[in-house]
Scaffold this motif. Structure first.
Motif, mmCIF file in Angstrom:
data_model
loop_
_atom_site.group_PDB
_atom_site.id
_atom_site.type_symbol
_atom_site.label_atom_id
_atom_site.label_comp_id
_atom_site.label_asym_id
_atom_site.label_seq_id
_atom_site.Cartn_x
_atom_site.Cartn_y
_atom_site.Cartn_z
ATOM 1 N N UNK A 52 0.831 -1.204 0.000
ATOM 2 C CA UNK A 52 0.000 0.000 0.000
ATOM 3 C C UNK A 52 0.866 1.253 0.000
ATOM 4 N N UNK A 53 1.938 1.258 0.801
ATOM 5 C CA UNK A 53 2.847 2.409 0.808
ATOM 6 C C UNK A 53 3.504 2.587 -0.555
ATOM 7 N N UNK A 54 3.940 1.473 -1.155
ATOM 8 C CA UNK A 54 4.565 1.554 -2.485
ATOM 9 C C UNK A 54 3.573 2.072 -3.521
ATOM 10 N N UNK A 55 2.326 1.672 -3.396
ATOM 11 C CA UNK A 55 1.300 2.109 -4.342
ATOM 12 C C UNK A 55 1.050 3.609 -4.221
ATOM 13 N N UNK A 56 0.982 4.105 -2.987
ATOM 14 C CA UNK A 56 0.797 5.552 -2.770
ATOM 15 C C UNK A 56 1.985 6.317 -3.349
ATOM 16 N N UNK A 57 3.203 5.810 -3.083
ATOM 17 C CA UNK A 57 4.384 6.476 -3.623
ATOM 18 C C UNK A 57 4.370 6.486 -5.147
ATOM 19 N N UNK A 58 3.961 5.372 -5.748
ATOM 20 C CA UNK A 58 3.981 5.246 -7.209
ATOM 21 C C UNK A 58 2.964 6.152 -7.881
ATOM 22 N N UNK A 59 1.955 6.582 -7.114
ATOM 23 C CA UNK A 59 0.921 7.479 -7.650
ATOM 24 C C UNK A 59 1.125 8.902 -7.153
ATOM 25 N N UNK A 60 2.354 9.229 -6.819
ATOM 26 C CA UNK A 60 2.707 10.580 -6.374
ATOM 27 C C UNK A 60 4.060 10.931 -6.971
ATOM 28 N N UNK A 61 4.328 12.228 -7.136
ATOM 29 C CA UNK A 61 5.596 12.629 -7.739
ATOM 30 C C UNK A 61 5.663 12.132 -9.175
ATOM 31 N N UNK A 62 6.706 11.370 -9.488
ATOM 32 C CA UNK A 62 6.845 10.772 -10.814
ATOM 33 C C UNK A 62 6.054 9.474 -10.863
ATOM 34 N N UNK A 63 5.103 9.379 -11.766
ATOM 35 C CA UNK A 63 4.287 8.184 -11.897
ATOM 36 C C UNK A 63 5.156 6.978 -12.224
ATOM 37 N N UNK A 64 4.992 5.891 -11.456
ATOM 38 C CA UNK A 64 5.761 4.665 -11.664
ATOM 39 C C UNK A 64 4.816 3.572 -12.148
ATOM 40 N N UNK A 65 4.531 3.581 -13.436
ATOM 41 C CA UNK A 65 3.591 2.624 -14.006
ATOM 42 C C UNK A 65 4.016 1.182 -13.775
ATOM 43 N N UNK A 66 5.303 0.800 -13.981
ATOM 44 C CA UNK A 66 5.690 -0.601 -13.750
ATOM 45 C C UNK A 66 5.375 -1.075 -12.335
ATOM 46 N N UNK A 67 5.589 -0.218 -11.325
ATOM 47 C CA UNK A 67 5.298 -0.613 -9.948
ATOM 48 C C UNK A 67 3.802 -0.789 -9.743
ATOM 49 N N UNK A 68 3.002 0.127 -10.301
ATOM 50 C CA UNK A 68 1.555 0.021 -10.172
ATOM 51 C C UNK A 68 1.060 -1.266 -10.836
ATOM 52 N N UNK A 69 1.626 -1.597 -11.991
ATOM 53 C CA UNK A 69 1.280 -2.845 -12.661
ATOM 54 C C UNK A 69 1.640 -4.055 -11.808
ATOM 55 N N UNK A 70 2.803 -3.988 -11.160
ATOM 56 C CA UNK A 70 3.310 -5.141 -10.399
ATOM 57 C C UNK A 70 2.464 -5.444 -9.171
ATOM 58 N N UNK A 71 1.950 -4.423 -8.497
ATOM 59 C CA UNK A 71 1.210 -4.614 -7.250
ATOM 60 C C UNK A 71 -0.193 -5.147 -7.555
ATOM 61 N N UNK A 72 -0.587 -6.257 -6.940
ATOM 62 C CA UNK A 72 -1.923 -6.794 -7.189
ATOM 63 C C UNK A 72 -3.006 -6.022 -6.420
ATOM 64 N N UNK A 73 -3.880 -5.335 -7.140
ATOM 65 C CA UNK A 73 -5.018 -4.643 -6.545
ATOM 66 C C UNK A 73 -6.059 -4.446 -7.634
ATOM 67 N N UNK A 74 -7.276 -4.160 -7.223
ATOM 68 C CA UNK A 74 -8.352 -3.923 -8.185
ATOM 69 C C UNK A 74 -8.476 -2.443 -8.505
ATOM 70 N N UNK A 75 -8.588 -1.629 -7.453
ATOM 71 C CA UNK A 75 -8.633 -0.182 -7.666
ATOM 72 C C UNK A 75 -8.226 0.530 -6.384
ATOM 73 N N UNK A 76 -7.804 1.772 -6.547
ATOM 74 C CA UNK A 76 -7.434 2.608 -5.409
ATOM 75 C C UNK A 76 -7.977 4.009 -5.636
#
Length: 462
Positions: A52-76
């Motif tokens: 969850x922390x990694x997901x928040x970080x990946x959706x802030x500052x510089x978007x980290x699409x690979x990390x968002x893809x890697x983390x299993x979730x449905x929606x945030x």
């Protein structure tokens, strides 16, 4: 943004987090009131705190699409204090053509940003991140783009700085090979990317005792051994040396400018001569500041000291007052680093047994025993290193107004240190001016702040 009184004013703060299908199992909803400095996420292993922390970080500052893809979730969904709201969801896998050779299933990310005025911006993006980790693509990136891979989502440029895979996609979209281009469908709207960049986030991970050593770019390009792991404590000692040098350089520039204009300002008439009492009081305060700066090797305590006459004429008071005004401006260039170093030393002194930190402009951090015998930084225990790294990172590497995400601060810390962590965090946060989300397994971290704790786990899942 700084206000007139020097305080950081933040126009947008994270106030709510809702994630569904995290790890394919958990739904978490977290409220983070704007008035709260911190919240504590508590739960057992396996409920997705780190992700969850990694997901928040990946959706802030510089978007980290690979990390968002890697983390299993449905929606945030991330909600902010200004009324804006960001939602990101994953679509079911779909089959996309990848030329005549084969087809492959990839996931699409859908972004929806609702602004305070009600405007809604949507876009989607998707690509097969595995393609960017293949030997074929890495060889191509080295040959054509002059990039070196440093990890699953990081590349070193020939100029010596790092970029993410998302940066690579954005910057070199017109030069990517056909296979990679076909794996990319859609673009994230620039307005969404700008929104994310405005949300400063700093993540402190569980693995925080080692870092990659800076290497010479030419050595990297020649294929030499790259980026050996080094102690983070040693790296931070080196970093402090750089910061002390920068503070000295800034002081030198300020001093030169003030000295250049001193005669002109001295000749300007004062409307009223300051009293001898005010002069002596101000001079005494500056001497105390000189002592503090001398203790961290930024200033010779005796430099700038003068003898104030027992009885002064009006012209003498005017001269001394101008001198003291200049001195205050010169010394103020050290105020930020002095406040941070002093707090670091104070907390460390209250935690470490039989040893304390000294500050040296050539070596940064120096560890000494109570008998003033110098000890190597390698003599610190694992718990002491974790404590020092956490404190330094929070004090020196967090931008004012940022959201700090801290994963498992209790690692290697004695229970008594765990109980005092939030107190330390608050003191640092007031100085640096940030808010924080703390993820922990330890109920000792919360202490009296149990009301700020959000339980994540099977029983708390919606």
């Amino acid at each position: 943004m700084l206000s007139e009184d020097g305080q950081v004013t933040v126009t947008r703060q994270l106030t709510g987090i809702r994630v569904r299908g995290l790890l394919g199992r958990f739904d978490h909803e977290i409220s983070f009131p704007e008035s709260d400095e911190f919240i504590i996420l508590h739960g057992p292993n396996g409920v997705g705190k780190t992700m969850l922390l990694e997901l928040i970080q990946s959706l802030s500052g510089t978007l980290r699409v690979p990390t968002v893809h890697r983390i299993p979730f449905t929606d945030i969904r991330l909600t902010y204090s200004d009324g804006s709201q960001l939602e990101v969801s994953k679509a079911q896998q779909e089959t996309l053509p990848l030329g005549e050779e084969f087809e492959k299933q990839i996931q699409q990310l859908f972004f929806s940003l609702r602004l305070p005025d009600g405007q809604e911006i949507t876009s989607n993006v998707g690509f097969d991140s595995d393609e960017f980790n293949t030997t074929r693509f890495r060889d191509w990136a080295a040959r054509v783009l002059d990039l070196e891979p440093l990890g699953n989502d990081t590349w070193l440029t020939s100029a010596g700085y790092t970029i993410s895979t998302m940066d690579l996609l954005s910057r070199y979209a017109d030069r990517l090979p056909p296979r990679a281009l076909r794996m990319k469908e859609g673009r994230v709207d620039p307005n969404i990317l700008n929104f994310l960049r405005e949300n400063e986030v700093h993540l402190i991970e569980t693995q925080r005792l080692l870092t990659l050593e800076d290497s010479d770019v030419n050595d990297l390009r020649r294929g030499s051994a790259r980026n050996p792991a080094v102690s983070k404590v040693e790296a931070f000692a080196k970093d402090l040396t750089r910061r002390l040098a920068e503070a000295l350089a800034e002081n030198s520039r300020t001093s030169q400018e003030l000295d250049r204009t001193y005669p002109t300002r001295l000749l300007q008439a004062h409307t009223e001569s300051p009293s001898e009492e005010k002069i002596r009081e101000r001079y005494s305060q500056q001497n105390e500041l000189r002592k503090a700066l001398s203790a961290i090797s930024l200033l010779d305590e005796k430099v700038g000291q003068i003898v104030i006459p027992k009885k002064m004429e009006p012209w003498q008071r005017n001269v001394l007052w101008t001198y003291l005004e200049d001195t205050e401006k010169k010394l103020s260039t050290f105020s930020e680093i002095l406040d941070k170093v002093s707090l670091l030393q104070e907390i460390v002194k209250s935690r470490f047994l039989y040893k304390h930190l000294k500050i040296d402009r050539r070596r940064g951090l120096v560890l000494v025993s109570d008998e003033e015998a110098e000890l190597g930084l390698s003599m610190l225990s694992s718990g002491e290193q974790h404590e020092l790294v956490l404190l330094y990172d929070l004090l020196f590497n967090v931008q004012p107004g940022a959201l700090v995400l801290i994963d498992e601060p209790e690692i290697s810390l004695h229970v008594s240190w765990q109980k005092r962590f939030i107190e330390d965090l608050q003191r640092i946060a007031r100085l640096v001016q940030f808010r924080s989300v703390v993820a922990t397994h330890s109920p000792q971290i919360a202490g009296k702040w149990i009301s700020r704790m959000v339980s994540l786990g099977p029983d708390a899942a919606n």
